[in-house]
Design a protein around this motif. Structure first.
Motif, mmCIF file in Angstrom:
data_model
loop_
_atom_site.group_PDB
_atom_site.id
_atom_site.type_symbol
_atom_site.label_atom_id
_atom_site.label_comp_id
_atom_site.label_asym_id
_atom_site.label_seq_id
_atom_site.Cartn_x
_atom_site.Cartn_y
_atom_site.Cartn_z
ATOM 1 N N PRO A 66 -10.881 22.102 24.850
ATOM 2 C CA PRO A 66 -10.367 22.019 23.751
ATOM 3 C C PRO A 66 -9.927 23.723 23.258
ATOM 4 O O PRO A 66 -10.223 24.431 23.455
ATOM 5 N N ASN A 67 -8.593 23.820 22.772
ATOM 6 C CA ASN A 67 -8.704 24.834 22.528
ATOM 7 C C ASN A 67 -8.971 26.213 21.503
ATOM 8 O O ASN A 67 -9.133 26.937 21.298
ATOM 9 N N TRP A 68 -9.777 25.694 20.994
ATOM 10 C CA TRP A 68 -10.896 25.882 19.655
ATOM 11 C C TRP A 68 -12.009 26.915 20.605
ATOM 12 O O TRP A 68 -12.289 27.565 20.627
ATOM 13 N N GLN A 69 -12.324 26.560 21.507
ATOM 14 C CA GLN A 69 -13.046 26.689 22.478
ATOM 15 C C GLN A 69 -12.396 28.791 23.082
ATOM 16 O O GLN A 69 -12.893 29.657 23.837
ATOM 17 N N CYS A 70 -10.815 28.621 22.956
ATOM 18 C CA CYS A 70 -10.501 29.843 23.342
ATOM 19 C C CYS A 70 -10.667 31.167 22.334
ATOM 20 O O CYS A 70 -9.851 31.790 21.422
ATOM 21 N N ARG A 219 -16.124 12.295 18.442
ATOM 22 C CA ARG A 219 -15.882 13.020 18.430
ATOM 23 C C ARG A 219 -15.714 13.770 19.844
ATOM 24 O O ARG A 219 -16.292 13.073 20.126
ATOM 25 N N ASP A 220 -14.836 14.621 20.042
ATOM 26 C CA ASP A 220 -15.586 15.462 21.639
ATOM 27 C C ASP A 220 -16.718 15.460 21.605
ATOM 28 O O ASP A 220 -17.033 16.505 20.888
ATOM 29 N N ALA A 221 -17.333 15.683 22.796
ATOM 30 C CA ALA A 221 -18.580 15.651 22.851
ATOM 31 C C ALA A 221 -18.398 17.480 23.356
ATOM 32 O O ALA A 221 -19.806 17.963 22.987
ATOM 33 N N THR A 222 -17.381 18.133 23.402
ATOM 34 C CA THR A 222 -17.988 19.642 23.452
ATOM 35 C C THR A 222 -18.163 19.639 22.014
ATOM 36 O O THR A 222 -19.037 20.983 21.580
ATOM 37 N N PHE A 401 -13.167 31.104 28.741
ATOM 38 C CA PHE A 401 -12.601 31.903 27.611
ATOM 39 C C PHE A 401 -13.211 31.746 26.379
ATOM 40 O O PHE A 401 -13.631 32.140 25.309
ATOM 41 N N LEU A 402 -14.454 30.536 26.186
ATOM 42 C CA LEU A 402 -15.244 30.456 25.158
ATOM 43 C C LEU A 402 -16.189 31.887 25.128
ATOM 44 O O LEU A 402 -16.865 32.131 23.804
ATOM 45 N N SER A 403 -16.663 31.809 26.024
ATOM 46 C CA SER A 403 -17.557 33.468 26.015
ATOM 47 C C SER A 403 -17.764 34.861 27.016
ATOM 48 O O SER A 403 -18.520 35.593 27.722
#
Length: 429
Positions: A66-70, A219-222, A401-403
């Motif tokens: 999901p975009n929040w991980q960017c 919730r999304d699994a991520t 993008f997350l880390s």
């Protein structure tokens, strides 16, 4: 491409504290941190920045996470759909906006041909546009240089079109007739689905890739995995770091708001599934009798993630909806080990079995006998040599993008501690 004389006087070369090779999200993240610290450097990119996002993704490509991980440095996702999944053009807009947020010293269209130490021990970066000298070199060129195609593919009848993931932009690239998609990593299952949605005739050779739930218990699994601290686990904390590093990513999709992919449901609907491809001879294609095992293993991973989430919910006393247990909706009655592509109407094979990096130009003591980088969180034992952007460089999110920004901060922090911090002229804004 020219190979320059390393015996030339050092003062005749362009010397910088840091040279970054590659202008994808990893290289540009390192540049952001160096710019912030005021350390002079250059980013060398053989194509244009973010070339892979712009030119090596199919038209319907979207993020799986999901975009929040960017979370690129200083530039987290700020759109109005944090739980959505950016499409290809939106991803390009995001990374380009990140690049425009600071003044990276970027040189595009410059190919690195050799990285080596000279007689005095300096790191020399030879390119088709001159010779550079550096105290530190960050290799951020990624691992997608060489598409993997099995050697036996040369034996396929020439009337059958062969493509690799990199060649595919959309269903119109595939000739009329059935397409055999080979591989069930994230690319393979998504391209199979892309063709299926377009109404094309498609079959799938199923490999050993694991799969994941998408939405589970509200919730999304991520999101659950993030709350559980899964994304904070380092590779050194895993039971078998080498096995972890070699793992294939779990497959699911972000398409149309995100969904999981159960290959059994496609098979139940009539899509032919086979085991792993083991060889070809003209129009004859052979498969291992491992279809049921591969499906079972993928489901074991899927169920395992659900059980992890269940345990977390119970442990934390979270009020979450309960879902019915997983059921297998289809299983193969027999294992098909050989087909005649002509009789099956197969006119194309789409290889989706991954890529290999090409470090043939990297002539430093930082690779193992198999040509894989040797490092600890991107820092090599060979002084002044670093890697960024690799999967599981430190955590699951290292190549994403997350880390990637956190890894870039760590590597550049090591460089800053080692540098004589003088002559800073890199602008940061």
């Amino acid at each position: 491409m020219p190979i320059h004389d390393l015996t030339a006087p050092a003062e005749a070369r362009t010397h910088l504290p840091v040279v970054i090779i590659g202008a994808g999200q990893a290289g540009m993240s390192a540049s952001w941190h160096l710019c912030k610290a005021g350390i002079e450097h250059v980013v060398l990119e053989r194509n244009t920045r973010f070339h892979a996002w712009k030119n090596q993704r199919w038209d319907s490509f979207c993020l799986v996470t999901p975009n929040w991980q960017c979370r690129l440095p200083g530039f987290p996702y700020s759109g109005d759909d944090p739980d959505g999944f950016m499409l290809k053009d939106e991803i390009v807009n995001y990374v380009e906006a990140f690049a425009e947020s600071f003044d990276a010293p970027l040189r595009e269209g410059v190919t690195v041909t050799r990285v080596v130490r000279d007689a005095a021990g300096r790191i020399e970066v030879d390119t088709d546009d001159g010779l550079w000298s550096a105290d530190h070199v960050i290799v951020a060129s990624g691992g997608y240089d060489r598409p993997i195609t099995p050697s036996f593919a040369a034996g396929l009848d020439p009337s059958i079109t062969q493509l690799h993931t990199r060649d595919y932009t959309g269903p119109d690239d595939i000739p009329e007739g059935r397409c055999l998609v080979v591989g069930t990593g994230q690319s393979g299952v998504q391209l199979m689905e892309d063709l299926h949605i377009a109404g094309r005739d498609v079959s799938l050779a199923v490999g050993p890739a694991p799969r994941s739930p998408r939405q589970y218990r509200g919730r999304d699994a991520t999101e659950w995995l993030h709350a559980m601290g899964y994304y904070d686990i380092t590779i050194d904390q895993t039971p078998d770091p080498k096995a972890t590093e070699a793992k294939t990513n779990h497959y699911m999709s972000g398409r149309d708001g995100g969904h999981e992919i159960d290959l059994r449901r496609f098979a139940k609907g009539g899509l032919p599934l086979y085991g792993s491809v083991t060889g070809v001879d003209g129009t004859q294609i052979s498969f291992a009798p491992d279809l049921e095992k591969n499906l079972d293993d993928a489901d074991k991973s899927y169920v395992g993630i659900r059980e992890m989430i269940d345990a977390y919910i119970a442990r934390e006393g979270i009020d979450a909806p309960v879902e019915p247990p997983f059921e297998k909706v289809w299983r193969p009655e027999t294992e098909i080990t050989e087909i005649d592509a002509a009789q099956e109407g197969i006119t194309s094979v789409l290889w989706c079995i991954g890529f290999r990096p090409d470090y043939s130009w990297l002539q430093l003591d930082c690779l193992d006998p198999n040509g894989r980088p040797v490092h600890r969180r991107g820092v090599c034992q060979d002084p002044g040599v670093y890697f960024l952007g690799l999967g599981w460089l430190n955590t699951w999110g290292s190549g994403r993008f997350l880390s990637v920004g956190e890894d870039a901060e760590h590597v550049t922090g090591v460089i800053l501690a080692r540098l004589d911090q003088t002559g800073r002229d890199c602008r940061y804004g």
